[in-house]
Scaffold this motif. Structure first.
Motif, mmCIF file in Angstrom:
data_model
loop_
_atom_site.group_PDB
_atom_site.id
_atom_site.type_symbol
_atom_site.label_atom_id
_atom_site.label_comp_id
_atom_site.label_asym_id
_atom_site.label_seq_id
_atom_site.Cartn_x
_atom_site.Cartn_y
_atom_site.Cartn_z
ATOM 1 N N GLY A 318 3.100 2.147 20.877
ATOM 2 C CA GLY A 318 4.341 2.588 21.481
ATOM 3 C C GLY A 318 5.590 1.926 20.947
ATOM 4 N N ARG A 319 5.464 1.158 19.859
ATOM 5 C CA ARG A 319 6.628 0.521 19.241
ATOM 6 C C ARG A 319 7.100 1.361 18.057
ATOM 7 N N GLN A 320 8.270 1.044 17.558
ATOM 8 C CA GLN A 320 8.847 1.797 16.447
ATOM 9 C C GLN A 320 8.664 1.055 15.128
ATOM 10 N N LEU A 321 8.602 1.844 14.058
ATOM 11 C CA LEU A 321 8.518 1.308 12.702
ATOM 12 C C LEU A 321 9.723 1.808 11.917
ATOM 13 N N ALA A 322 10.431 0.896 11.288
ATOM 14 C CA ALA A 322 11.621 1.251 10.514
ATOM 15 C C ALA A 322 11.328 1.147 9.021
ATOM 16 N N TYR A 323 11.902 2.077 8.274
ATOM 17 C CA TYR A 323 11.843 2.004 6.806
ATOM 18 C C TYR A 323 13.248 1.716 6.313
ATOM 19 N N GLN A 324 13.409 0.585 5.635
ATOM 20 C CA GLN A 324 14.718 0.134 5.174
ATOM 21 C C GLN A 324 14.696 -0.062 3.656
ATOM 22 N N PRO A 325 15.133 0.954 2.891
ATOM 23 C CA PRO A 325 15.065 0.849 1.428
ATOM 24 C C PRO A 325 16.003 -0.197 0.833
ATOM 25 N N ALA A 326 16.993 -0.658 1.596
ATOM 26 C CA ALA A 326 17.872 -1.704 1.073
ATOM 27 C C ALA A 326 17.161 -3.052 0.982
ATOM 28 N N ALA A 327 15.995 -3.179 1.626
ATOM 29 C CA ALA A 327 15.170 -4.392 1.513
ATOM 30 C C ALA A 327 14.233 -4.198 0.322
ATOM 31 N N ILE A 328 14.586 -4.766 -0.810
ATOM 32 C CA ILE A 328 13.922 -4.460 -2.082
ATOM 33 C C ILE A 328 13.015 -5.597 -2.532
ATOM 34 N N VAL A 329 11.778 -5.240 -2.866
ATOM 35 C CA VAL A 329 10.836 -6.161 -3.500
ATOM 36 C C VAL A 329 10.338 -5.495 -4.776
ATOM 37 N N TRP A 330 10.551 -6.145 -5.893
ATOM 38 C CA TRP A 330 10.128 -5.610 -7.200
ATOM 39 C C TRP A 330 8.706 -6.060 -7.487
ATOM 40 N N HIS A 331 7.842 -5.103 -7.834
ATOM 41 C CA HIS A 331 6.419 -5.394 -7.996
ATOM 42 C C HIS A 331 6.003 -5.318 -9.463
ATOM 43 N N ARG A 332 5.172 -6.279 -9.885
ATOM 44 C CA ARG A 332 4.630 -6.253 -11.253
ATOM 45 C C ARG A 332 3.264 -5.575 -11.206
ATOM 46 N N HIS A 333 3.216 -4.308 -11.605
ATOM 47 C CA HIS A 333 1.964 -3.551 -11.559
ATOM 48 C C HIS A 333 0.973 -4.082 -12.591
ATOM 49 N N ARG A 334 -0.299 -3.761 -12.380
ATOM 50 C CA ARG A 334 -1.337 -4.166 -13.317
ATOM 51 C C ARG A 334 -1.038 -3.590 -14.694
ATOM 52 N N ALA A 335 -1.094 -4.448 -15.717
ATOM 53 C CA ALA A 335 -0.642 -4.033 -17.034
ATOM 54 C C ALA A 335 -1.742 -3.468 -17.921
ATOM 55 N N ASP A 336 -3.018 -3.754 -17.599
ATOM 56 C CA ASP A 336 -4.101 -3.296 -18.472
ATOM 57 C C ASP A 336 -4.986 -2.302 -17.734
ATOM 58 N N ASN A 337 -5.743 -1.525 -18.497
ATOM 59 C CA ASN A 337 -6.545 -0.437 -17.927
ATOM 60 C C ASN A 337 -7.662 -0.926 -17.016
ATOM 61 N N ALA A 338 -8.282 -2.050 -17.360
ATOM 62 C CA ALA A 338 -9.370 -2.560 -16.528
ATOM 63 C C ALA A 338 -8.863 -2.915 -15.133
ATOM 64 N N ALA A 339 -7.719 -3.606 -15.083
ATOM 65 C CA ALA A 339 -7.146 -3.977 -13.790
ATOM 66 C C ALA A 339 -6.679 -2.744 -13.027
ATOM 67 N N LEU A 340 -6.176 -1.738 -13.748
ATOM 68 C CA LEU A 340 -5.743 -0.502 -13.097
ATOM 69 C C LEU A 340 -6.918 0.198 -12.418
ATOM 70 N N ALA A 341 -8.056 0.247 -13.097
ATOM 71 C CA ALA A 341 -9.233 0.906 -12.524
ATOM 72 C C ALA A 341 -9.702 0.188 -11.263
ATOM 73 N N VAL A 342 -9.670 -1.142 -11.285
ATOM 74 C CA VAL A 342 -10.051 -1.919 -10.100
ATOM 75 C C VAL A 342 -9.101 -1.618 -8.952
ATOM 76 N N GLN A 343 -7.805 -1.525 -9.262
ATOM 77 C CA GLN A 343 -6.822 -1.258 -8.220
ATOM 78 C C GLN A 343 -6.975 0.140 -7.640
ATOM 79 N N ALA A 344 -7.231 1.131 -8.497
ATOM 80 C CA ALA A 344 -7.424 2.501 -8.018
ATOM 81 C C ALA A 344 -8.634 2.571 -7.090
ATOM 82 N N ARG A 345 -9.688 1.870 -7.453
ATOM 83 C CA ARG A 345 -10.880 1.837 -6.607
ATOM 84 C C ARG A 345 -10.550 1.201 -5.265
ATOM 85 N N GLY A 346 -9.796 0.114 -5.290
ATOM 86 C CA GLY A 346 -9.449 -0.573 -4.052
ATOM 87 C C GLY A 346 -8.595 0.267 -3.135
ATOM 88 N N TYR A 347 -7.652 1.015 -3.686
ATOM 89 C CA TYR A 347 -6.796 1.855 -2.857
ATOM 90 C C TYR A 347 -7.617 2.951 -2.183
#
Length: 440
Positions: A318-347
């Protein structure tokens, strides 16, 4: 970032995530930010990019007086951007169309505890911590949770840190949910903000997160935007196209009692709220919900889903959730294919596991079934859309692991078994349940 300069010289821009590696892939995109101030006027003298070797295109986050207007991409000329080209791109951004959100009056800043969970990644942690401590928010501390690390390097690094705002706690049991719960127990702030160790946070991140808690007295969770901080490889480009963390620059307020018309499967339509790399919760609310489900998240058999679960539980309570795009966090995505495959599986596993949890409990299962029955055509349409979204573009397909999209889809189907396995291991659904607020 923009810096003071001689008016006869181009404005100097720095990458949001510095890297010593020069890209060899021709599709690489340099990523930075451009704050135009209150005037919103771009500089026609042009811009010089730091670390532009190997990049042919640049992506800029455009901020006007700290509000995120959107992202533009322009050509890189050597190490320069043409000012007129940037101006034209900025002029093409659509104006924000979100609702006007009221701000409750507050005389003092609410204390915030930032929780960063990590495991044997001191080099990344160092960059993340430096950006957090550079925040312009007046009242915060940082808890680093060292989760089942193989060495004491993280603990030694934090213990030697010359800043009284930073401390380390150890969670010896593997699992991101367990680490997040350890951070909640150690937190002293009224608000607890979570981020990862592979990010750089914007200087105004904490201020914008806390400001969104004042949009309404029922807001208990705020999610920020998580744009790609580096697009140097095909794997990072695929991830950039795949996730929806940076798809909207419009503030939103979500409430189970007032379902949004443009989110037909609300509150089960994941991807519209945010992600675990950038969100904050009211500490007392998180404690009353029992904390994070230990059967979900990286380091457990399900490998994800703990953030989706917390967002849903906040709304379902019963509580509210706000989405605030002005709060920015820059993410370093997985750079190699092996790590990408692991991440896709995890998601995929995390999503499937969370859906299994929803269906195992009568109240949430009933809501899910009613939503699905009423919106059958929408369920079919979004399922088809997901199968299209996970498929890489033609330009990237040859550079990525074969069937990378199918990996995520098949993993969704395996999620329920992973969730049940995590339960059999004794991972608790609400490990903080029953604890007095003063103990959390």
């Amino acid at each position: 970032m923009s810096e003071d300069r001689d008016r006869t010289k181009p404005v100097l821009l720095h990458p949001v995530l510095p890297s010593s590696e020069v890209p060899t892939w021709p599709g690489a995109v340099w990523v930075g930010r451009l704050d135009l101030g209150a005037s919103g006027v771009t500089d026609r003298d042009g811009y010089r990019l730091v670390g532009a070797d190997g990049y042919r295109r640049a992506r800029l986050a455009i901020l006007r007086d700290r509000e995120l207007s959107g992202f533009v991409e322009v050509d890189v000329h050597g190490d320069h951007l043409d000012g007129a080209e940037v101006s034209r791109a900025v002029a093409g951004l659509s104006p924000a169309t979100g609702p006007r959100l009221r701000i409750l009056n507050r005389d003092v800043a609410r204390p915030v505890t930032v929780v960063v969970c990590t495991r044997d990644r001191v080099a990344m942690l160092r960059v993340a911590l430096e950006s957090i401590l550079a925040s312009d928010y007046p009242d915060f501390d940082v808890v680093v949770v060292d989760n089942a690390s193989a060495t004491d390097e993280t603990r030694r690094y934090v213990d030697e840190f010359d800043d009284p705002r930073v401390r380390v706690v150890v969670e010896p049991r593997a699992g991101l949910s367990r680490a997040r719960n350890a951070g909640l127990r150690a937190a002293t702030g009224e608000i607890v903000a979570f981020t990862d160790d592979d990010v750089v946070v914007d200087s105004g991140w904490l201020g914008e997160l806390t400001r969104a808690f004042d949009w309404d007295c029922s807001v208990a969770c705020v999610c920020g935007i998580v744009p790609s901080g580096e697009i140097r490889t095909p794997a990072q480009a695929y991830f950039d196209q795949r996730v929806g963390w940076a798809s909207s620059c419009t503030p939103r307020l979500f409430d189970l009692a007032d379902p949004p018309a443009d989110v037909p499967l609300f509150p089960f339509q994941v991807g519209i709220y945010g992600t675990g790399a950038n969100f904050a919760v009211d500490r007392r609310t998180a404690a009353s919900l029992g904390g994070f489900d230990e059967a979900l998240g990286a380091g457990s058999p399900t490998d994800g889903g703990e953030d989706l679960d917390m967002f849903f539980r906040v709304l379902h309570a019963g509580r509210q959730l706000a989405y605030q795009p002005a709060a920015i966090v820059w993410h370093r995505h997985r750079a190699d294919n092996a790590a990408l495959a692991v991440q896709a599986r995890g998601y995929g596993l995390g999503l499937g596991a969370w859906l299994c949890k929803i269906m195992l409990h009568p109240r949430t299962a009933g809501l899910a079934v009613r939503t699905a029955i009423v919106k059958v055509p929408t369920v079919v349409r979004l399922s088809r859309k997901l199968s299209v979204d996970v498929a890489p573009s033609r330009a990237l397909a040859d550079s990525l692991p074969p069937g990378i999209g199918a990996v995520e889809l098949w993993s969704i189907a395996k999620g329920p078994a992973a969730y049940l396995r995590a339960r059999r291991e004794g991972r608790r659904r609400a490990p903080l349940e029953g604890l007095d607020d003063g103990c959390v």
